[in-house]
Structures are given as C-alpha cells and as structure tokens.
Motif scaffolding. Structure first.
Motif, PDB file in Angstrom:
ATOM      1  N   ARG A   1      41.898  32.893  43.895  1.00 33.38           N
ATOM      2  CA  ARG A   1      43.311  32.767  44.310  1.00 33.38           C
ATOM      3  C   ARG A   1      43.733  33.902  45.241  1.00 33.38           C
ATOM      4  NH1 ARG A   1      45.505  32.264  38.298  1.00 33.38           N
ATOM      5  NH2 ARG A   1      44.163  30.573  37.596  1.00 33.38           N
ATOM      6  N   GLY A   2      42.766  34.758  45.605  1.00 34.48           N
ATOM      7  CA  GLY A   2      43.070  35.830  46.543  1.00 34.48           C
ATOM      8  C   GLY A   2      43.474  37.143  45.902  1.00 34.48           C
ATOM      9  N   ASP A   3      43.121  37.348  44.631  1.00 34.81           N
ATOM     10  CA  ASP A   3      43.494  38.562  43.910  1.00 34.81           C
ATOM     11  C   ASP A   3      42.454  39.654  44.163  1.00 34.81           C
ATOM     12  OD1 ASP A   3      43.993  40.566  42.018  1.00 34.81           O
ATOM     13  OD2 ASP A   3      44.873  39.132  40.602  1.00 34.81           O
ATOM     14  N   SER A   4      42.793  40.633  45.002  1.00 34.95           N
ATOM     15  CA  SER A   4      41.839  41.688  45.345  1.00 34.95           C
ATOM     16  C   SER A   4      41.628  42.662  44.184  1.00 34.95           C
ATOM     17  CB  SER A   4      42.302  42.446  46.592  1.00 34.95           C
ATOM     18  OG  SER A   4      43.586  42.997  46.386  1.00 34.95           O
ATOM     19  N   ASP A   5      42.616  42.795  43.298  1.00 33.86           N
ATOM     20  CA  ASP A   5      42.429  43.663  42.124  1.00 33.86           C
ATOM     21  C   ASP A   5      41.329  43.112  41.219  1.00 33.86           C
ATOM     22  OD1 ASP A   5      44.385  45.415  42.921  1.00 33.86           O
ATOM     23  OD2 ASP A   5      45.976  44.470  41.759  1.00 33.86           O
ATOM     24  N   ALA A   6      41.278  41.787  41.094  1.00 38.88           N
ATOM     25  CA  ALA A   6      40.224  41.167  40.280  1.00 38.88           C
ATOM     26  C   ALA A   6      38.855  41.437  40.905  1.00 38.88           C
ATOM     27  CB  ALA A   6      40.476  39.664  40.148  1.00 38.88           C
ATOM     28  N   LEU A   7      38.777  41.358  42.235  1.00 38.89           N
ATOM     29  CA  LEU A   7      37.516  41.663  42.917  1.00 38.89           C
ATOM     30  C   LEU A   7      37.112  43.111  42.659  1.00 38.89           C
ATOM     31  CD1 LEU A   7      35.328  40.571  44.898  1.00 38.89           C
ATOM     32  CD2 LEU A   7      36.662  41.626  46.717  1.00 38.89           C
ATOM     33  N   ALA A   8      38.097  44.014  42.684  1.00 39.26           N
ATOM     34  CA  ALA A   8      37.813  45.428  42.436  1.00 39.26           C
ATOM     35  C   ALA A   8      37.252  45.630  41.027  1.00 39.26           C
ATOM     36  CB  ALA A   8      39.075  46.262  42.635  1.00 39.26           C
ATOM     37  N   GLN A   9      37.774  44.881  40.050  1.00 42.73           N
ATOM     38  CA  GLN A   9      37.254  44.999  38.680  1.00 42.73           C
ATOM     39  C   GLN A   9      35.807  44.520  38.601  1.00 42.73           C
ATOM     40  OE1 GLN A   9      39.151  44.290  34.998  1.00 42.73           O
ATOM     41  NE2 GLN A   9      41.182  44.115  35.909  1.00 42.73           N
ATOM     42  N   LEU A  10      35.514  43.399  39.266  1.00 41.09           N
ATOM     43  CA  LEU A  10      34.134  42.903  39.272  1.00 41.09           C
ATOM     44  C   LEU A  10      33.214  43.898  39.967  1.00 41.09           C
ATOM     45  CD1 LEU A  10      34.755  39.123  40.050  1.00 41.09           C
ATOM     46  CD2 LEU A  10      33.868  40.078  37.908  1.00 41.09           C
ATOM     47  N   PHE A  11      33.694  44.493  41.048  1.00 39.00           N
ATOM     48  CA  PHE A  11      32.901  45.490  41.766  1.00 39.00           C
ATOM     49  C   PHE A  11      32.587  46.668  40.846  1.00 39.00           C
ATOM     50  CE2 PHE A  11      32.135  49.135  44.453  1.00 39.00           C
ATOM     51  CZ  PHE A  11      31.344  48.622  45.468  1.00 39.00           C
TER      52      PHE A  11
ATOM     53  N   ASP B   1      34.510  37.879  32.955  1.00 44.79           N
ATOM     54  CA  ASP B   1      34.100  37.709  34.352  1.00 44.79           C
ATOM     55  C   ASP B   1      34.654  36.418  34.943  1.00 44.79           C
ATOM     56  OD1 ASP B   1      32.642  40.018  34.037  1.00 44.79           O
ATOM     57  OD2 ASP B   1      30.693  39.017  33.910  1.00 44.79           O
ATOM     58  N   GLU B   2      34.548  35.333  34.172  1.00 45.74           N
ATOM     59  CA  GLU B   2      34.955  34.029  34.699  1.00 45.74           C
ATOM     60  C   GLU B   2      36.444  34.010  35.043  1.00 45.74           C
ATOM     61  OE1 GLU B   2      32.990  34.554  32.098  1.00 45.74           O
ATOM     62  OE2 GLU B   2      31.136  33.858  33.058  1.00 45.74           O
ATOM     63  N   GLU B   3      37.271  34.683  34.221  1.00 42.71           N
ATOM     64  CA  GLU B   3      38.705  34.768  34.507  1.00 42.71           C
ATOM     65  C   GLU B   3      38.943  35.564  35.781  1.00 42.71           C
ATOM     66  OE1 GLU B   3      42.782  34.515  34.484  1.00 42.71           O
ATOM     67  OE2 GLU B   3      41.277  33.294  33.481  1.00 42.71           O
ATOM     68  N   LEU B   4      38.193  36.661  35.954  1.00 44.27           N
ATOM     69  CA  LEU B   4      38.331  37.469  37.168  1.00 44.27           C
ATOM     70  C   LEU B   4      37.935  36.666  38.403  1.00 44.27           C
ATOM     71  CD1 LEU B   4      36.967  40.910  35.899  1.00 44.27           C
ATOM     72  CD2 LEU B   4      39.339  40.342  36.460  1.00 44.27           C
ATOM     73  N   VAL B   5      36.872  35.863  38.297  1.00 42.60           N
ATOM     74  CA  VAL B   5      36.452  35.047  39.440  1.00 42.60           C
ATOM     75  C   VAL B   5      37.542  34.036  39.789  1.00 42.60           C
ATOM     76  CG1 VAL B   5      34.733  33.445  40.350  1.00 42.60           C
ATOM     77  CG2 VAL B   5      34.007  35.337  38.912  1.00 42.60           C
ATOM     78  N   ARG B   6      38.166  33.466  38.767  1.00 38.40           N
ATOM     79  CA  ARG B   6      39.267  32.523  39.045  1.00 38.40           C
ATOM     80  C   ARG B   6      40.393  33.219  39.798  1.00 38.40           C
ATOM     81  NH1 ARG B   6      37.802  30.156  34.018  1.00 38.40           N
ATOM     82  NH2 ARG B   6      39.164  31.551  32.818  1.00 38.40           N
ATOM     83  N   LEU B   7      40.687  34.460  39.408  1.00 38.27           N
ATOM     84  CA  LEU B   7      41.741  35.214  40.095  1.00 38.27           C
ATOM     85  C   LEU B   7      41.323  35.564  41.527  1.00 38.27           C
ATOM     86  CD1 LEU B   7      42.776  37.523  37.123  1.00 38.27           C
ATOM     87  CD2 LEU B   7      44.192  35.753  38.162  1.00 38.27           C
TER      88      LEU B   7
ATOM     89  N   ARG C   1      30.034  26.258  34.737  1.00 37.21           N
ATOM     90  CA  ARG C   1      29.100  25.374  34.020  1.00 37.21           C
ATOM     91  C   ARG C   1      27.668  25.527  34.525  1.00 37.21           C
ATOM     92  NH1 ARG C   1      32.586  20.071  35.123  1.00 37.21           N
ATOM     93  NH2 ARG C   1      32.533  21.167  37.111  1.00 37.21           N
ATOM     94  N   ARG C   2      27.505  26.102  35.688  1.00 31.92           N
ATOM     95  CA  ARG C   2      26.159  26.251  36.262  1.00 31.92           C
ATOM     96  C   ARG C   2      25.513  27.588  35.908  1.00 31.92           C
ATOM     97  NH1 ARG C   2      26.328  24.503  42.433  1.00 31.92           N
ATOM     98  NH2 ARG C   2      24.097  24.851  42.149  1.00 31.92           N
ATOM     99  N   GLY C   3      26.214  28.436  35.183  1.00 33.80           N
ATOM    100  CA  GLY C   3      25.628  29.715  34.775  1.00 33.80           C
ATOM    101  C   GLY C   3      26.639  30.841  34.780  1.00 33.80           C
ATOM    102  N   LYS C   4      26.240  31.956  34.169  1.00 35.58           N
ATOM    103  CA  LYS C   4      27.121  33.114  34.080  1.00 35.58           C
ATOM    104  C   LYS C   4      27.361  33.709  35.467  1.00 35.58           C
ATOM    105  CE  LYS C   4      24.687  35.665  31.382  1.00 35.58           C
ATOM    106  NZ  LYS C   4      24.263  36.769  30.511  1.00 35.58           N
ATOM    107  N   PHE C   5      28.518  34.367  35.629  1.00 32.93           N
ATOM    108  CA  PHE C   5      28.833  35.025  36.894  1.00 32.93           C
ATOM    109  C   PHE C   5      27.784  36.074  37.240  1.00 32.93           C
ATOM    110  CE2 PHE C   5      30.554  38.810  38.945  1.00 32.93           C
ATOM    111  CZ  PHE C   5      30.872  38.275  40.189  1.00 32.93           C
ATOM    112  N   SER C   6      27.372  36.868  36.232  1.00 29.51           N
ATOM    113  CA  SER C   6      26.409  37.942  36.512  1.00 29.51           C
ATOM    114  C   SER C   6      25.097  37.379  37.057  1.00 29.51           C
ATOM    115  CB  SER C   6      26.153  38.765  35.250  1.00 29.51           C
ATOM    116  OG  SER C   6      25.683  37.945  34.199  1.00 29.51           O
ATOM    117  N   THR C   7      24.667  36.237  36.532  1.00 33.58           N
ATOM    118  CA  THR C   7      23.433  35.606  37.015  1.00 33.58           C
ATOM    119  C   THR C   7      23.616  35.132  38.447  1.00 33.58           C
ATOM    120  OG1 THR C   7      22.945  34.895  34.770  1.00 33.58           O
ATOM    121  CG2 THR C   7      21.760  33.778  36.536  1.00 33.58           C
ATOM    122  N   TRP C   8      24.769  34.526  38.713  1.00 37.34           N
ATOM    123  CA  TRP C   8      25.080  34.057  40.075  1.00 37.34           C
ATOM    124  C   TRP C   8      25.102  35.234  41.049  1.00 37.34           C
ATOM    125  CZ3 TRP C   8      29.955  34.581  42.822  1.00 37.34           C
ATOM    126  CH2 TRP C   8      29.997  33.858  44.017  1.00 37.34           C
ATOM    127  N   LEU C   9      25.732  36.342  40.648  1.00 40.71           N
ATOM    128  CA  LEU C   9      25.833  37.510  41.524  1.00 40.71           C
ATOM    129  C   LEU C   9      24.452  38.098  41.809  1.00 40.71           C
ATOM    130  CD1 LEU C   9      27.477  39.640  43.024  1.00 40.71           C
ATOM    131  CD2 LEU C   9      27.790  40.828  40.841  1.00 40.71           C
TER     132      LEU C   9
END
Length: 199
Positions: free
Chosen positions: A21-31, A12-18, A73-81
């Motif tokens: 940077r404006g990577d819509s494919d990474a957003l689609a994977q998180l979705f 997840d964290e790698e996808l958020v980094r992408l 460092r403030r928590g997992k992406f899933s928790t943030w979402l």
C-alpha cells in the motif's frame, strides 16, 4: 503505520501488505529484520563487499515494487526474499563472466544455485551476522598485542606456538596474551547487546 496493540512486532506478511500500500515504514522494518541475512547471502555468492551492498539495496527495491504480487500461500516472506537475493546474485555473476570476481566460478553443480531451502533459518543467520559484528567490534577494543594474537589464532587457525614464532615472542607471553584477550573479549561481549541476548 499501525502495529499490534500489545506492542508485539507485526508479522512479515502484515508488513508486506503495508508495503504493497506504499508504507515506507513497513519496508524499513523488513529491512531492519533481514538486511543482515540478505547481505550475508549476497556476499557469499559475489565475494565482493561493494557488490553485496548494491545487491542488498536492489533486493529491497524489488520488495517495494513486487510487494503487491507477493502471495503468502506460495511461501514465507523470508524464503521469497532469499530467492530474490539468490536470483539477483546469479544475474550479477552472469553479467561478470568476462571479469570473474570469484576465485571459484559458479558451475551448474554449485550449491549456491540450488533452490531456496525452506528450512533456512533467516533469524539465525541474522543473529549470527550480528554476533560476528559485535565480536569484530569488541576485538577492536583489545590492546593491539592481544588482538593480534587472537586474530592469528581464530582467523588464521595458528597454534600458540606458531603465533609465538610468527610474532617473535616467547611462548609464555603469547599464551598470556591469548588468555587475557579472551577474558577481556568475554567481558566486552557480556556488556554488549549480545550479552543481553545471551543472559
């Protein structure tokens, strides 16, 4: 978008980094990973399918906009979402105060307003949502009489005697329909994606 060389799904964290940077494919994977869990939480809080769908979209718009400020460092992406989803749901409920949608309006003690629990298993929530979707889909493929008997048993909690009385059928007929419906439902689920995951 680049993925791990061994074919593993990016974290997840790698996808958020992408996404940052404006990577819509990474957003689609998180979705794809989290849409079920976000929708489920939004629906539980709003008790409104259309509102939950709108909130699902808004949550991922927030991910797109706020990805650059996400700090692992403030928590997992899933928790943030899930926190973003809760906050959006609370904002929506506040805006509906003049026209409440819930049969049980939120109060300060409502568990839906509790801080996000780090132990929340988002993958489990997504898996359970997918299970429910596949079961509903399989139910639609049953003969009408079997489907009606199973829905009364499992969604309304009626006993077989109560189902027979409700439908005006002999008890033996109702028992046969429930048994055959369960067998067919099991067979349908075993040939579905859910069955592949279970094997």
């Amino acid at each position: 978008m680049t993925t791990a060389a061994d074919g593993a799904q990016p974290a997840d964290e790698e996808l958020v980094r992408l996404v940052a940077r404006g990577d819509s494919d990474a957003l689609a994977q998180l979705f794809k990973r989290y849409a079920g869990a976000v929708y489920s939480l939004a629906y539980r809080m709003l008790n409104d399918r259309e509102g939950a769908e709108e909130l699902l979209n808004e949550a991922f718009v927030r991910v797109w906009r706020q990805a650059p400020s996400y700090d692992v460092r403030r928590g997992k992406f899933s928790t943030w979402l899930m926190s973003v989803t809760r906050n959006l749901s609370i904002d929506e409920l506040r805006s509906r105060r003049a026209r409440p949608q819930r049969s049980d309006p939120l109060t300060p003690d409502d568990p839906d307003l509790d801080p996000v629990d780090e132990r929340v298993d988002v993958e489990r929530d997504v898996w359970q949502a997918e299970q429910r979707r596949l079961i509903r889909q399989a139910l639609r493929e049953l003969p009408a009489a079997q489907r009606q008997a199973l829905e009364l048993a499992y969604f309304e909690g009626l006993t077989q005697s109560e189902i027979a009385q409700r439908l005006g059928d002999p008890l033996g007929t109702t028992k046969t329909r429930v048994r055959l419906g369960l067998q067919k439902l099991r067979d349908l689920l075993l040939t579905s994606d859910l069955g592949a995951e279970m094997s």
